[in-house]
Design a protein around this motif. Structure first.
Motif, mmCIF file in Angstrom:
data_model
loop_
_atom_site.group_PDB
_atom_site.id
_atom_site.type_symbol
_atom_site.label_atom_id
_atom_site.label_comp_id
_atom_site.label_asym_id
_atom_site.label_seq_id
_atom_site.Cartn_x
_atom_site.Cartn_y
_atom_site.Cartn_z
ATOM 1 N N THR A 186 -14.627 40.865 0.702
ATOM 2 C CA THR A 186 -13.942 41.089 1.973
ATOM 3 C C THR A 186 -14.557 40.173 3.027
ATOM 4 N N ALA A 187 -13.954 40.149 4.196
ATOM 5 C CA ALA A 187 -14.520 39.372 5.302
ATOM 6 C C ALA A 187 -15.910 39.879 5.660
ATOM 7 N N MET A 188 -16.180 41.159 5.412
ATOM 8 C CA MET A 188 -17.487 41.721 5.706
ATOM 9 C C MET A 188 -18.579 41.143 4.803
ATOM 10 N N SER A 189 -18.172 40.580 3.671
ATOM 11 C CA SER A 189 -19.138 39.886 2.811
ATOM 12 C C SER A 189 -19.683 38.668 3.549
ATOM 13 N N ASP A 190 -18.796 37.946 4.236
ATOM 14 C CA ASP A 190 -19.220 36.799 5.046
ATOM 15 C C ASP A 190 -20.107 37.239 6.200
ATOM 16 N N VAL A 191 -19.786 38.389 6.791
ATOM 17 C CA VAL A 191 -20.575 38.878 7.929
ATOM 18 C C VAL A 191 -22.010 39.156 7.488
ATOM 19 N N TYR A 192 -22.180 39.738 6.305
ATOM 20 C CA TYR A 192 -23.531 39.979 5.797
ATOM 21 C C TYR A 192 -24.274 38.650 5.642
ATOM 22 N N SER A 193 -23.611 37.674 5.029
ATOM 23 C CA SER A 193 -24.242 36.359 4.843
ATOM 24 C C SER A 193 -24.604 35.745 6.195
ATOM 25 N N TYR A 194 -23.737 35.950 7.176
ATOM 26 C CA TYR A 194 -24.029 35.449 8.516
ATOM 27 C C TYR A 194 -25.301 36.087 9.057
ATOM 28 N N GLY A 195 -25.460 37.388 8.830
ATOM 29 C CA GLY A 195 -26.663 38.079 9.283
ATOM 30 C C GLY A 195 -27.926 37.488 8.680
ATOM 31 N N VAL A 196 -27.858 37.084 7.416
ATOM 32 C CA VAL A 196 -29.018 36.472 6.763
ATOM 33 C C VAL A 196 -29.338 35.133 7.422
ATOM 34 N N VAL A 197 -28.300 34.323 7.670
ATOM 35 C CA VAL A 197 -28.527 33.023 8.311
ATOM 36 C C VAL A 197 -29.085 33.206 9.723
ATOM 37 N N LEU A 198 -28.579 34.193 10.446
ATOM 38 C CA LEU A 198 -29.103 34.463 11.787
ATOM 39 C C LEU A 198 -30.581 34.840 11.701
ATOM 40 N N LEU A 199 -30.953 35.601 10.678
ATOM 41 C CA LEU A 199 -32.363 35.934 10.460
ATOM 42 C C LEU A 199 -33.188 34.680 10.189
ATOM 43 N N SER B 174 -7.347 46.033 0.412
ATOM 44 C CA SER B 174 -8.604 46.200 1.152
ATOM 45 C C SER B 174 -9.624 45.140 0.783
ATOM 46 N N HIS B 175 -9.422 44.483 -0.363
ATOM 47 C CA HIS B 175 -10.390 43.495 -0.826
ATOM 48 C C HIS B 175 -9.736 42.571 -1.841
ATOM 49 N N VAL B 176 -10.476 41.541 -2.209
ATOM 50 C CA VAL B 176 -10.066 40.640 -3.280
ATOM 51 C C VAL B 176 -11.055 40.817 -4.419
ATOM 52 N N SER B 177 -10.574 41.071 -5.605
ATOM 53 C CA SER B 177 -11.457 41.192 -6.765
ATOM 54 C C SER B 177 -11.654 39.813 -7.370
ATOM 55 N N THR B 178 -12.890 39.407 -7.558
ATOM 56 C CA THR B 178 -13.167 38.061 -8.034
ATOM 57 C C THR B 178 -14.472 38.013 -8.804
ATOM 58 N N TYR C 286 -28.164 35.536 0.031
ATOM 59 C CA TYR C 286 -27.152 35.539 1.087
ATOM 60 C C TYR C 286 -25.994 36.487 0.771
ATOM 61 N N ALA C 287 -25.727 36.717 -0.507
ATOM 62 C CA ALA C 287 -24.554 37.502 -0.917
ATOM 63 C C ALA C 287 -24.706 38.972 -0.537
ATOM 64 N N ALA C 288 -23.623 39.573 -0.076
ATOM 65 C CA ALA C 288 -23.627 40.985 0.317
ATOM 66 C C ALA C 288 -23.854 41.874 -0.901
ATOM 67 N N PRO C 289 -24.658 42.931 -0.758
ATOM 68 C CA PRO C 289 -24.979 43.782 -1.916
ATOM 69 C C PRO C 289 -23.767 44.434 -2.556
ATOM 70 N N GLU C 290 -22.787 44.857 -1.764
ATOM 71 C CA GLU C 290 -21.612 45.514 -2.353
ATOM 72 C C GLU C 290 -20.766 44.522 -3.151
ATOM 73 N N TYR C 291 -20.775 43.255 -2.736
ATOM 74 C CA TYR C 291 -20.049 42.233 -3.483
ATOM 75 C C TYR C 291 -20.734 41.964 -4.822
ATOM 76 N N ILE C 292 -22.053 41.915 -4.814
ATOM 77 C CA ILE C 292 -22.812 41.697 -6.050
ATOM 78 C C ILE C 292 -22.579 42.839 -7.031
ATOM 79 N N MET C 293 -22.486 44.054 -6.512
ATOM 80 C CA MET C 293 -22.336 45.230 -7.370
ATOM 81 C C MET C 293 -20.920 45.415 -7.907
ATOM 82 N N THR C 294 -19.911 45.066 -7.126
ATOM 83 C CA THR C 294 -18.527 45.389 -7.517
ATOM 84 C C THR C 294 -17.618 44.187 -7.728
#
Length: 265
Positions: free
Chosen positions: A155-168, A131-135, A143-151
């Motif tokens: 995932t690809a959804m980490s990129d989607v969050y960053s995309y949302g920030v850039v769109l903002l 379901s994910h890559v641990s790194t 820009y980093a997704a909050p769940e990635y920072i915490m755990t």
């Protein structure tokens, strides 16, 4: 032919990133990814050679107080191009997670076509039942997704969050993190998120350098709603990059419509 060059020292941390650039860009090709022209080794140094991108990164014209502001249509063109690049990575035969999506890593050619650069932090995506890559947590704060920072679960959804920030950033003309602003406004995503679903409030946070006749209101509102979904605290609720591309493509046509037609869309 003009070229961009980046030199990596074998003894510093950039050596790994230089290797990642060669691995990913050497095997991936897409109109919205910067082209790796070549690389070489000499002594303690590594040199990567990229295609020339004459307008530099999105960061320069977007946040400059000297240059003319980017037109709204240009901002949406950049948003679409960058989304296509990410969608390609996520759906490649071996999926790739970009991990460091931000305005300074989006380069522009002479016609404002966006291309993703700097694959130093990119990672192979999860495969099979994973379901994910641990790194190790890496990337850029703001820009980093909050769940990635915490755990550390990537995932690809980490990129989607960053995309949302850039769109903002494209919508507001503000940086993802700006310590010069009042405390509550320093982190762009936290400050803007509550206003993105309110049609009138969205116009209030739009880049003030854009005149009232410089943008289709409907396009701004659609872009804001898209950013809102990308920034969901629940990664599973965020859209796929292919769906983001599908949402942005009609906005390119919306720019050309008369205002009375837009109101009916």
């Amino acid at each position: 032919m003009a070229i961009n060059m980046v030199i990596y020292d074998i003894y510093d941390t950039m050596h790994y990133e230089g290797s990642a650039e060669v691995i990913f860009l050497g095997h991936l090709s897409h109109p919205n990814l910067v082209k790796l022209a070549g690389y070489c080794c000499e002594g303690e140094h590594r040199m990567l050679v990229y295609e020339y991108m004459p307008l530099g990164s999105v960061e320069s014209p977007l946040f400059s107080r000297v240059m003319a502001p980017l037109a709204w249509a240009t901002r949406m063109k950049i948003a679409l191009g960058a989304a296509r690049g990410l969608a390609f990575l996520h759906e490649a035969e071996k999926p790739v997670i970009y991990r460091d999506f931000k305005t300074s890593n989006i380069l522009l050619d002479h016609d404002f076509n966006a291309k993703l650069s700097d694959f130093g932090l990119a990672k192979d995506g999860p495969i099979g039942d994973m379901s994910h890559v641990s790194t190790r947590i890496m990337g850029t704060y703001g820009y980093a997704a909050p769940e990635y920072i915490m755990t550390g679960h990537l995932t690809a959804m980490s990129d989607v969050y960053s995309y949302g920030v850039v769109l903002l950033e494209l919508v507001t003309g503000r940086k993802s993190l700006d310590k010069s602003r009042p405390v509550r406004e320093q982190t762009l995503a936290d400050w803007a998120l509550p206003m993105l679903t309110h049609k009138k409030k969205v116009l209030g946070i739009l880049d003030a350098r854009l005149g009232s006749d410089d943008y289709p209101v409907r396009s701004v509102q659609k872009a804001a709603m898209l950013a809102y979904h990308c920034l969901s605290s629940n990664p599973k609720a965020r859209p796929l990059m292919r769906d983001i591309v599908a949402s942005l493509e009609p906005l390119q046509q919306l720019e050309l419509m008369p205002a009375n037609v837009q109101a009916c869309v």
